[in-house]
Design a protein around this motif. Structure first.
Motif, PDB file in Angstrom:
ATOM      1  N   VAL A  66     -11.557 -13.187   5.149  1.00  0.00           N
ATOM      2  CA  VAL A  66     -12.157 -13.799   3.770  1.00  0.00           C
ATOM      3  C   VAL A  66     -13.534 -12.900   3.490  1.00  0.00           C
ATOM      4  O   VAL A  66     -14.341 -13.610   3.010  1.00  0.00           O
ATOM      5  CB  VAL A  66     -12.449 -15.284   4.076  1.00  0.00           C
ATOM      6  N   GLY A  67     -13.720 -11.911   4.147  1.00  0.00           N
ATOM      7  CA  GLY A  67     -14.764 -10.992   3.450  1.00  0.00           C
ATOM      8  C   GLY A  67     -16.079 -11.414   4.364  1.00  0.00           C
ATOM      9  O   GLY A  67     -17.244 -11.186   4.027  1.00  0.00           O
ATOM     10  N   LEU A  68     -15.948 -12.198   5.487  1.00  0.00           N
ATOM     11  CA  LEU A  68     -17.491 -12.421   6.331  1.00  0.00           C
ATOM     12  C   LEU A  68     -17.420 -11.631   7.478  1.00  0.00           C
ATOM     13  O   LEU A  68     -18.174 -12.033   8.362  1.00  0.00           O
ATOM     14  CB  LEU A  68     -17.238 -13.965   6.575  1.00  0.00           C
ATOM     15  N   SER A  69     -16.724 -10.685   7.608  1.00  0.00           N
ATOM     16  CA  SER A  69     -16.776  -9.734   8.883  1.00  0.00           C
ATOM     17  C   SER A  69     -16.218  -8.335   8.553  1.00  0.00           C
ATOM     18  O   SER A  69     -15.517  -8.271   7.506  1.00  0.00           O
ATOM     19  CB  SER A  69     -15.971 -10.416  10.017  1.00  0.00           C
ATOM     20  N   ASP A  70     -16.611  -7.361   9.103  1.00  0.00           N
ATOM     21  CA  ASP A  70     -16.368  -5.820   9.115  1.00  0.00           C
ATOM     22  C   ASP A  70     -15.060  -5.514  10.120  1.00  0.00           C
ATOM     23  O   ASP A  70     -14.858  -4.573  10.298  1.00  0.00           O
ATOM     24  CB  ASP A  70     -17.042  -5.124   8.935  1.00  0.00           C
ATOM     25  N   GLY A  71     -14.810  -6.746  10.951  1.00  0.00           N
ATOM     26  CA  GLY A  71     -13.908  -6.361  11.971  1.00  0.00           C
ATOM     27  C   GLY A  71     -14.455  -6.174  13.287  1.00  0.00           C
ATOM     28  O   GLY A  71     -13.893  -6.055  14.580  1.00  0.00           O
ATOM     29  N   ARG A  72     -15.934  -5.987  13.338  1.00  0.00           N
ATOM     30  CA  ARG A  72     -16.568  -5.642  14.354  1.00  0.00           C
ATOM     31  C   ARG A  72     -17.764  -6.610  14.799  1.00  0.00           C
ATOM     32  O   ARG A  72     -18.114  -6.840  15.959  1.00  0.00           O
ATOM     33  CB  ARG A  72     -17.341  -4.240  14.138  1.00  0.00           C
TER      34      ARG A  72
ATOM     35  N   GLU B 115      -4.813  -9.680  25.361  1.00  0.00           N
ATOM     36  CA  GLU B 115      -3.536  -9.383  24.898  1.00  0.00           C
ATOM     37  C   GLU B 115      -3.448 -10.086  23.489  1.00  0.00           C
ATOM     38  O   GLU B 115      -2.678 -10.904  23.179  1.00  0.00           O
ATOM     39  CB  GLU B 115      -2.616 -10.458  25.840  1.00  0.00           C
ATOM     40  N   PHE B 116      -4.438  -9.688  22.756  1.00  0.00           N
ATOM     41  CA  PHE B 116      -4.448 -10.095  21.415  1.00  0.00           C
ATOM     42  C   PHE B 116      -3.730  -9.245  20.371  1.00  0.00           C
ATOM     43  O   PHE B 116      -3.911  -8.073  20.463  1.00  0.00           O
ATOM     44  CB  PHE B 116      -5.697 -10.225  20.823  1.00  0.00           C
ATOM     45  N   SER B 117      -2.917  -9.956  19.499  1.00  0.00           N
ATOM     46  CA  SER B 117      -2.166  -9.400  18.458  1.00  0.00           C
ATOM     47  C   SER B 117      -2.125 -10.040  17.232  1.00  0.00           C
ATOM     48  O   SER B 117      -1.975 -11.469  17.298  1.00  0.00           O
ATOM     49  CB  SER B 117      -0.902  -9.067  18.594  1.00  0.00           C
ATOM     50  N   SER B 118      -2.834  -9.783  16.082  1.00  0.00           N
ATOM     51  CA  SER B 118      -3.002 -10.610  14.984  1.00  0.00           C
ATOM     52  C   SER B 118      -1.799 -11.014  14.210  1.00  0.00           C
ATOM     53  O   SER B 118      -1.815 -11.659  13.096  1.00  0.00           O
ATOM     54  CB  SER B 118      -3.816  -9.728  13.994  1.00  0.00           C
ATOM     55  N   ALA B 119      -0.598 -10.591  14.772  1.00  0.00           N
ATOM     56  CA  ALA B 119       0.573 -10.798  14.061  1.00  0.00           C
ATOM     57  C   ALA B 119       0.628 -12.225  13.740  1.00  0.00           C
ATOM     58  O   ALA B 119       1.093 -12.558  12.619  1.00  0.00           O
ATOM     59  CB  ALA B 119       1.716 -10.363  14.703  1.00  0.00           C
ATOM     60  N   TYR B 120       0.181 -13.189  14.597  1.00  0.00           N
ATOM     61  CA  TYR B 120       0.500 -14.698  14.531  1.00  0.00           C
ATOM     62  C   TYR B 120      -0.411 -15.217  13.238  1.00  0.00           C
ATOM     63  O   TYR B 120      -0.143 -16.377  12.809  1.00  0.00           O
ATOM     64  CB  TYR B 120       0.176 -15.402  15.718  1.00  0.00           C
ATOM     65  N   LEU B 121      -1.360 -14.292  12.817  1.00  0.00           N
ATOM     66  CA  LEU B 121      -2.252 -14.943  11.701  1.00  0.00           C
ATOM     67  C   LEU B 121      -1.397 -14.594  10.527  1.00  0.00           C
ATOM     68  O   LEU B 121      -1.588 -15.163   9.346  1.00  0.00           O
ATOM     69  CB  LEU B 121      -3.508 -14.321  11.726  1.00  0.00           C
ATOM     70  N   HIS B 122      -0.521 -13.961  10.395  1.00  0.00           N
ATOM     71  CA  HIS B 122       0.308 -13.624   9.274  1.00  0.00           C
ATOM     72  C   HIS B 122      -0.402 -13.175   8.048  1.00  0.00           C
ATOM     73  O   HIS B 122      -0.149 -13.746   7.161  1.00  0.00           O
ATOM     74  CB  HIS B 122       1.356 -14.972   8.984  1.00  0.00           C
ATOM     75  N   LEU B 123      -1.361 -12.404   8.185  1.00  0.00           N
ATOM     76  CA  LEU B 123      -2.122 -11.803   7.129  1.00  0.00           C
ATOM     77  C   LEU B 123      -1.209 -10.720   6.483  1.00  0.00           C
ATOM     78  O   LEU B 123      -0.599  -9.984   7.113  1.00  0.00           O
ATOM     79  CB  LEU B 123      -3.248 -10.958   7.615  1.00  0.00           C
ATOM     80  N   PRO B 124      -1.303 -10.882   4.902  1.00  0.00           N
ATOM     81  CA  PRO B 124      -0.553  -9.579   4.418  1.00  0.00           C
ATOM     82  C   PRO B 124      -1.334  -8.124   4.722  1.00  0.00           C
ATOM     83  O   PRO B 124      -2.465  -8.178   4.881  1.00  0.00           O
ATOM     84  CB  PRO B 124      -0.992  -9.976   2.932  1.00  0.00           C
ATOM     85  N   ALA B 125      -0.189  -7.226   4.606  1.00  0.00           N
ATOM     86  CA  ALA B 125      -0.857  -5.885   4.913  1.00  0.00           C
ATOM     87  C   ALA B 125      -2.170  -5.479   4.287  1.00  0.00           C
ATOM     88  O   ALA B 125      -3.077  -5.009   4.595  1.00  0.00           O
ATOM     89  CB  ALA B 125       0.387  -5.056   4.766  1.00  0.00           C
ATOM     90  N   ARG B 126      -2.002  -5.842   2.830  1.00  0.00           N
ATOM     91  CA  ARG B 126      -3.092  -5.355   2.183  1.00  0.00           C
ATOM     92  C   ARG B 126      -4.603  -6.038   2.426  1.00  0.00           C
ATOM     93  O   ARG B 126      -5.621  -5.498   2.695  1.00  0.00           O
ATOM     94  CB  ARG B 126      -2.920  -5.828   0.750  1.00  0.00           C
ATOM     95  N   SER B 127      -4.499  -7.157   2.834  1.00  0.00           N
ATOM     96  CA  SER B 127      -5.952  -7.871   3.249  1.00  0.00           C
ATOM     97  C   SER B 127      -6.563  -7.219   4.289  1.00  0.00           C
ATOM     98  O   SER B 127      -7.812  -7.216   4.303  1.00  0.00           O
ATOM     99  CB  SER B 127      -5.575  -9.537   3.509  1.00  0.00           C
ATOM    100  N   ARG B 128      -5.709  -6.527   5.469  1.00  0.00           N
ATOM    101  CA  ARG B 128      -6.724  -5.774   6.541  1.00  0.00           C
ATOM    102  C   ARG B 128      -7.680  -4.954   6.068  1.00  0.00           C
ATOM    103  O   ARG B 128      -8.406  -4.495   6.376  1.00  0.00           O
ATOM    104  CB  ARG B 128      -5.726  -5.243   7.385  1.00  0.00           C
ATOM    105  N   ALA B 129      -6.974  -4.062   4.836  1.00  0.00           N
ATOM    106  CA  ALA B 129      -7.667  -3.003   4.552  1.00  0.00           C
ATOM    107  C   ALA B 129      -8.692  -3.446   3.206  1.00  0.00           C
ATOM    108  O   ALA B 129      -9.648  -2.697   2.970  1.00  0.00           O
ATOM    109  CB  ALA B 129      -6.718  -1.920   3.681  1.00  0.00           C
ATOM    110  N   ALA B 130      -8.294  -4.443   2.510  1.00  0.00           N
ATOM    111  CA  ALA B 130      -9.052  -4.510   1.137  1.00  0.00           C
ATOM    112  C   ALA B 130     -10.218  -5.233   1.348  1.00  0.00           C
ATOM    113  O   ALA B 130     -11.016  -5.823   0.674  1.00  0.00           O
ATOM    114  CB  ALA B 130      -7.963  -5.445   0.435  1.00  0.00           C
ATOM    115  N   THR B 131     -10.867  -5.099   2.598  1.00  0.00           N
ATOM    116  CA  THR B 131     -12.122  -5.856   2.695  1.00  0.00           C
ATOM    117  C   THR B 131     -13.519  -5.014   2.683  1.00  0.00           C
ATOM    118  O   THR B 131     -14.571  -4.987   3.110  1.00  0.00           O
ATOM    119  CB  THR B 131     -12.333  -6.564   4.165  1.00  0.00           C
ATOM    120  N   GLY B 132     -13.262  -3.876   1.649  1.00  0.00           N
ATOM    121  CA  GLY B 132     -14.071  -2.999   1.675  1.00  0.00           C
ATOM    122  C   GLY B 132     -15.388  -3.291   1.060  1.00  0.00           C
ATOM    123  O   GLY B 132     -16.563  -3.373   1.350  1.00  0.00           O
TER     124      GLY B 132
END
Lengths: 255, 255
Positions: A170-176, A231-248
């Motif tokens: 939702v655009g409130l983090s850069d992943g880090r 042992e985290f994998s984000s799969a269970y959040l069911h995010l669309p592929a685009r949203s991971r990259a589109a937070t530029g």
DNA sequence: CGCCTGCTTGACCTCGCTCAAGGCCCGTGG
DNA sequence: CCACGGGCCTTGAGCGAGGTCAAGCAGGCG
């Protein structure tokens, strides 16, 4: 201050969970809502309530929780911007858990009547809302595993990773790095640990260099390593592929 | 053997979660499905799968689970007759947990294409299916609380009460006694405890007179007391008021 | 300035885990 | 018919993760 744009938030939440044509998008943006500011620790709906509206978080952090007879509280979900923690009340007449905010918050109240009209007129919108509640359920499933099987440090690390990933969407983090206003007591209630043990586990995670947490900001300096650790994998959040990259663009608005 | 009537099961599941007019009921009963027998411990769908059908349990007990790197498995939900554990795959393309059966089972496979046609033609059926997934989510929430806050004996008692209540709703219990084919290992995976501790906790519960569990049958001789002991309230199962009483007729078919 | 909330630390305790062995029931095969 | 084997349940002993209790500390706000 028009900083909290409900229509845009709802539209972006829906578009992250499905596809809308222009007509549906218009209908979504026309959905009326009442914007309300809420003080920290205030409750939105309580167990036993039969609400006639649902709530979208526009700002702040909320939670779904249950309190046992001994006074201890278990948080079963955390809610951030664009989440609709009580969407389920649209189909479940009586609420079975408390929903409240942990920080000062801004929320939008949406009448069930309006929501139903929207769903009736636009079945694909209904399907997307359904999907949203299914993702919520997937997160609950993960939490059962988290609380049931992982040891303290893993539990906390997993929670941090989930929040970082959802905030990025939702655009409130850069992943880090992200704003993280929860107290250690909040963390203890979300992980089923005592506050003392949360404190010591945080110190240990800091010692390993896996997290930095200070002044309400969380940093995960070694994303790869902590994901492996928890042992985290984000799969269970069911995010669309685009949203991971589109937070530029404006992704770094941390608050 | 036509003992497992898919159409009747689906209709009764839906009618427990909403109201159907005759046209809708006909459409529901016309839904095609393939009946399959499944051996114990066999998996129905696996994490990462992209199934094109959903599954209804007609006989036996299933579970949703995740297995961690250390080999330990957490069960996050149990599934009984008339449950559709992977209904979520209708809207969530890729599955995030394993679904399998713990006992020999009979299941019905329903093509997503057929299900979608039904939902499109009869929006109220879609709403009821949505509601069903929301009840599943409510159960997950409870499990987070169960695993996170209750001590061993309470956890197990709570699980027993949930199962007894859900089995009563589908006519497999009278509220006091039911077939209960799970092993102590299954229980340990559902409660996040070790098998040894499950064993000792069961003995303690037996000692208190709260449970009888032998030869695959569970009895709760003092319903009031054990509900209080486990802090159980059936509200989160969102059963309609009628279904609690309406299990008179053939309710005692325990298997 | 003083308080209140949240964080930190120490000491001690206990619930639940691990490891290991033995027993029971039942199905299979000789 | 009995011997064997494999699940599943049971029991004991020792240990460790995490809880509890209690006190001290820091920093933000009225």
């Amino acid at each position: 201050m028009p900083r909290h744009d409900f229509s845009a938030s709802l539209a972006s939440k829906l578009e992250r969970n499905g596809e809308l044509d222009p007509v549906e998008l218009d209908a979504v943006k026309g959905l009326p809502a009442r914007i309300v500011e809420v003080a920290a620790d205030q409750s939105l709906v309580r167990e036993g309530d039969r609400p006639t509206h649902s709530t979208m978080i526009l700002h702040g952090v909320g939670c779904t929780s249950r309190t046992l007879a001994n006074g201890r509280r278990q948080i079963s979900a955390l809610h951030v911007k664009e989440d609709i923690p009580d969407l389920l009340s649209l189909h479940l007449a009586v609420i079975d858990s408390d929903v409240s905010v942990l920080t000062p918050a801004v929320v939008a109240l949406i009448d069930h009547a309006d929501l139903r009209r929207l769903c009736d007129a636009h079945p694909r919108v209904a399907d997307i809302l359904w999907r949203i509640t299914l993702v919520d359920a997937a997160i609950y499933r993960q939490w059962v595993t988290n609380v049931g099987q992982r040891h303290a440090e893993q539990r906390i690390a997993h929670l941090f990773l989930e929040m970082m990933t959802r905030l990025e969407a939702v655009g409130l983090s850069d992943g880090r790095r992200c704003a993280f206003p929860l107290t250690q007591t909040d963390l203890s209630e979300a992980t089923g640990l005592s506050t003392v043990h949360v404190n010591r586990s945080l110190q240990s995670l800091r010692g390993r260099g896996l997290i930095e947490l200070e002044r309400g900001f969380l940093t995960l300096p070694m994303r790869r390593e902590i994901e492996q650790f928890a042992e985290f994998s984000s799969a269970y959040l069911h995010l669309p592929a685009r949203s991971r990259a589109a937070t530029g663009g404006d992704a770094l608005v941390l608050v």
